[in-house]
Design a protein around this motif. Structure first.
Motif, PDB file in Angstrom:
ATOM      1  N   THR A 184       0.841  -1.207   0.000  1.00 38.81           N
ATOM      2  CA  THR A 184       0.000   0.000   0.000  1.00 38.81           C
ATOM      3  C   THR A 184       0.868   1.245   0.000  1.00 38.81           C
ATOM      4  N   GLU A 185       1.874   1.277   0.876  1.00 40.83           N
ATOM      5  CA  GLU A 185       2.769   2.431   0.948  1.00 40.83           C
ATOM      6  C   GLU A 185       3.617   2.552  -0.323  1.00 40.83           C
ATOM      7  N   ALA A 214       1.422   4.197  -2.917  1.00 41.72           N
ATOM      8  CA  ALA A 214       1.263   5.626  -2.635  1.00 41.72           C
ATOM      9  C   ALA A 214       2.491   6.390  -3.100  1.00 41.72           C
ATOM     10  N   ARG A 252       1.128   9.323   1.963  1.00 38.80           N
ATOM     11  CA  ARG A 252       0.711   8.009   2.465  1.00 38.80           C
ATOM     12  C   ARG A 252      -0.641   8.054   3.176  1.00 38.80           C
ATOM     13  N   ALA A 304      -3.493   7.241   0.745  1.00 39.70           N
ATOM     14  CA  ALA A 304      -3.692   5.868   0.282  1.00 39.70           C
ATOM     15  C   ALA A 304      -4.283   5.070   1.440  1.00 39.70           C
ATOM     16  N   MET A 351      -6.161   1.856   3.120  1.00 42.93           N
ATOM     17  CA  MET A 351      -6.409   0.423   3.032  1.00 42.93           C
ATOM     18  C   MET A 351      -7.827   0.101   3.460  1.00 42.93           C
ATOM     19  N   ASN A 382      -8.023  -6.901  -0.154  1.00 40.07           N
ATOM     20  CA  ASN A 382      -7.383  -5.669   0.304  1.00 40.07           C
ATOM     21  C   ASN A 382      -7.477  -4.667  -0.847  1.00 40.07           C
ATOM     22  N   THR A 432      -6.902  -0.647  -2.103  1.00 40.46           N
ATOM     23  CA  THR A 432      -6.282   0.630  -1.780  1.00 40.46           C
ATOM     24  C   THR A 432      -7.132   1.750  -2.362  1.00 40.46           C
ATOM     25  N   ARG A 457      -6.437  -0.700  -7.343  1.00 39.02           N
ATOM     26  CA  ARG A 457      -5.526  -1.727  -6.831  1.00 39.02           C
ATOM     27  C   ARG A 457      -6.235  -2.597  -5.803  1.00 39.02           C
TER      28      ARG A 457
END
Length: 337
Positions: A140-141, A144, A151, A154, A156, A288, A290, A297
């Motif tokens: 995830t990071e 971003a 961050r 973005a 989750m 999951n 984002t 994603r």
């Protein structure tokens, strides 16, 4: 099956994990499960052997450009490029980690260039990737940073048939959570969730529920005051902006069957507060997602599962759900412009 002008880009994940075999299984079940076209970045040899470990007799075809994936899709699993590594299920090693990192970077690049309708990432081992230069806490990071987003932009979200849950703080220790929480963070991320539920999930007026941090949501300050001075004021501000939002609710009550019927997404204060109920309810179908990125994603909400890799035991349900959700989100974005 979702109709897409462009295929999804799938990153291989760690070749020693279950990612390759559940990707192969997903392609094999493409018609039965209505999976939109995708291509995998790298790992043709890994995918072939991983498919064989499950008894799948599938055709894998290398492509030179993402656009070829749509035409190849009906007869073979499209793989972009010749990068590969040994298939060592359950035994991660450096060349596999390098392939996983390359696949993630290249899939992201192809989506950024407009050559893919979205990104679906197979599970990685953060510890293995760290050995080959991966510096972000997670994918995830990484995404971003790749798209030039802060961050905190973005977000989750874990989504399954029974629940959508958002951890407002993610990869940090529990001891850090109270200091990381702020009214501004909660307001900012709640707005992103609200907009994403409208844009990507077609929910016209999303209903949000916010958990407390402390037992009994603090019980008027008896067990902590974050609810009074941070979470409650954030909820009040969002209400004044017109959002349908409630809270803070006790963490032990917000995920009950009756409570889940009252909201479209729950905002939790920390990682496990969101992920434990999602995995308890929807482990084999958890995705999951984002939110807040310029591209779609998704990822299956489980790890590499090195202990069962190559043994034919891995359930492909979460990968299939991630592919289908990414396809639906991308199609909705394309329709809405």
């Amino acid at each position: 099956m979702t109709s897409l002008q462009l295929p999804l880009a799938v990153s291989l994940g760690d070749p020693a994990g279950i990612g390759p075999e559940i990707i192969a299984e997903a392609w094999a079940r493409r018609d039965a499960d209505g999976i939109p076209p995708f291509f995998v970045v790298g790992g043709a040899g890994v995918l072939h052997e991983a498919a064989g470990s499950r008894g799948l007799d599938i055709t894998i075809e290398r492509i030179e450009a993402p656009a070829q994936a749509i035409e190849v899709w009906t007869r073979a699993l499209p793989v972009l490029g010749a990068d590969d590594a040994p298939y060592t299920p359950g035994a991660p090693e450096e060349s596999g980690a390098r392939l996983a990192l390359f696949s993630l970077v290249e899939a992201t690049s192809r989506a950024a260039l407009g050559e893919a309708s979205g990104i679906v990432t197979a599970p990685i081992s953060k510890a293995e990737l760290a050995q080959v230069g991966f510096t972000q806490p997670g994918q995830t990071e990484f995404l971003a940073d790749a798209f030039g987003k802060a961050r905190e932009d973005a977000v989750m979200m874990l989504a399954g048939p029974s629940l959508r849950a958002v951890p407002l703080t993610v990869h940090c220790s529990l001891a850090e959570v109270p200091d990381l929480l702020s009214k501004e963070l909660i307001v900012h991320r709640a707005r992103i969730v609200h907009r994403a539920l409208q844009r990507d999930f077609g929910i016209v007026k999303p209903r949000l529920a916010v958990s407390g941090l402390n037992p009994h949501a603090g019980e008027n300050g008896k067990f902590g005051d974050e609810e009074q001075f941070v979470i409650g004021p954030a909820v009040s501000q969002l209400e004044s902006e017109g959002l349908d939002i409630t809270g803070p609710h006790p963490g032990d009550a917000i995920f009950t069957p009756r409570a889940r019927k009252s909201y479209d997404a729950a905002l939790a204060m920390y990682h496990d507060q969101a992920l434990i109920p999602l995995k308890a309810l929807d482990f084999d179908e958890g995705v999951n997602v984002t939110l807040g990125l310029p591209v779609v994603r998704t990822s299956p909400d489980h790890g590499t599962a090195f202990d069962i890799a190559g043994k034919g035991k891995a359930d492909p349900g979460a990968m299939i759900a991630a592919l289908r959700m990414a396809g639906d989100m991308a199609a909705r974005r394309a329709t809405d412009g």
